[in-house]
Scaffold this active site. Structure first.
Site, mmCIF file in Angstrom:
data_model
loop_
_atom_site.group_PDB
_atom_site.id
_atom_site.type_symbol
_atom_site.label_atom_id
_atom_site.label_comp_id
_atom_site.label_asym_id
_atom_site.label_seq_id
_atom_site.Cartn_x
_atom_site.Cartn_y
_atom_site.Cartn_z
ATOM 1 N N SER A 139 -7.050 3.897 4.083
ATOM 2 C CA SER A 139 -5.854 4.197 4.873
ATOM 3 C C SER A 139 -5.361 5.583 4.492
ATOM 4 O O SER A 139 -5.602 6.049 3.368
ATOM 5 C CB SER A 139 -4.756 3.170 4.583
ATOM 6 O OG SER A 139 -3.503 3.575 5.113
ATOM 7 N N TYR A 152 -0.068 -2.835 -0.876
ATOM 8 C CA TYR A 152 -1.039 -2.372 0.126
ATOM 9 C C TYR A 152 -1.488 -0.947 -0.179
ATOM 10 O O TYR A 152 -2.692 -0.659 -0.225
ATOM 11 C CB TYR A 152 -0.416 -2.442 1.520
ATOM 12 C CG TYR A 152 -1.292 -1.864 2.606
ATOM 13 C CD1 TYR A 152 -2.295 -2.634 3.195
ATOM 14 C CD2 TYR A 152 -1.123 -0.547 3.039
ATOM 15 C CE1 TYR A 152 -3.109 -2.102 4.185
ATOM 16 C CE2 TYR A 152 -1.937 -0.011 4.029
ATOM 17 C CZ TYR A 152 -2.922 -0.793 4.600
ATOM 18 O OH TYR A 152 -3.724 -0.258 5.583
#
EC number: 1.-.-.-
Length: 252
Positions: A139, A152
């Protein structure tokens, strides 16, 4: 990584980036297997893409990862590409202690332990293939975190680091290690929190990012982001601090 005549396994492939990637790889002449937790979603994907192969599997479970590996090699001995795409994102407030840490899944297990374990399982097999690849989906938040998603972001940063070291270890083999580091993409990932944070429909589409990824593959890139993420990845220390403050000023 070659663009066609691969046999590809995509975890978390029944929706979002995984499903769009499966669709595009099929169109390019690859054999594609997707796995996911939901039989219903897999059936929907099969209806949409009749030539796709599906396997129900929760890769957050170690024993199911091992079973997936055994099944995949038995059914698809020419498998040469592993895409570690499955993941979850949760809004966690550590002022509440452990209240939110393990509700609705374990981010560390699914986002980091699973791709590390699957990479370890499949690497010896992939090294026997003339051309092979492991694709890790990280990400843009691996490079500069959004504090409302603390675990996350940490798992994606860890997976980015792991990708660098795995690529180095496999540099003299037939296995490429490719990192997909997407920006915010409008998928169903953590929709409730995105709505709350005002982030809904502020990302790009899965179609747009997957096209960007495929273009990067054609160019031989090993770390494929887009212009949004490049600013985070290439930031100086001063830029990093400024971007962190900017990204987190509207945190709830």
């Amino acid at each position: 990584m070659k663009m066609t005549n691969n046999t590809v396994l995509i975890t978390g492939g029944s929706a979002g980036i995984g499903l769009e990637l499966a669709k595009r790889l099929l169109e390019l002449g690859n054999e594609v297997i997707i796995c996911g937790r939901s039989e219903a979603r897999l059936a929907e994907a099969k209806q949409q893409l009749p030539n796709i192969h599906t396997k129900q599997c929760d890769v957050a479970d170690r024993s199911q990862r091992e079973a997936l590996y055994e099944w995949a090699l038995k059914e698809y001995p020419n498998l040469n590409v592993l895409v570690n795409n499955a993941g979850i994102q949760k809004e966690i407030d550590f002022k509440k202690g452990t209240e939110e840490l393990f509700v609705d899944g374990d981010e560390i297990e699914l986002n980091f332990q699973a791709p590390v374990h699957l990479s370890a399982l499949f690497t010896p097999h992939l090294m026997k293939q003339p051309e092979a690849a492991i694709v890790q989906v990280t990400s843009g938040l691996a490079f500069n975190p959004l504090a409302v998603y603390p675990v996350y972001c940490a798992t994606k940063a860890a997976l980015h680091s792991f990708s660098l070291t795995l690529r180095h270890q496999l540099r003299d083999t037939s296995v490429e290690v490719i990192e997909m580091a997407p920006p915010m993409v409008d998928t169903g990932l953590n929709q409730k929190s995105r709505d709350k944070q005002g982030l809904t429909y502020r990302g790009i589409s899965s179609e747009e990012y997957v096209q960007y990824f495929l273009d990067g593959l054609k160019e031989g890139k090993q770390e494929i982001t887009n212009e949004r993420v490049e600013g985070l990845r290439d930031a100086t220390r001063a830029d990093y601090d400024r971007l962190f403050e900017q990204m987190n000023t509207q945190e709830n």
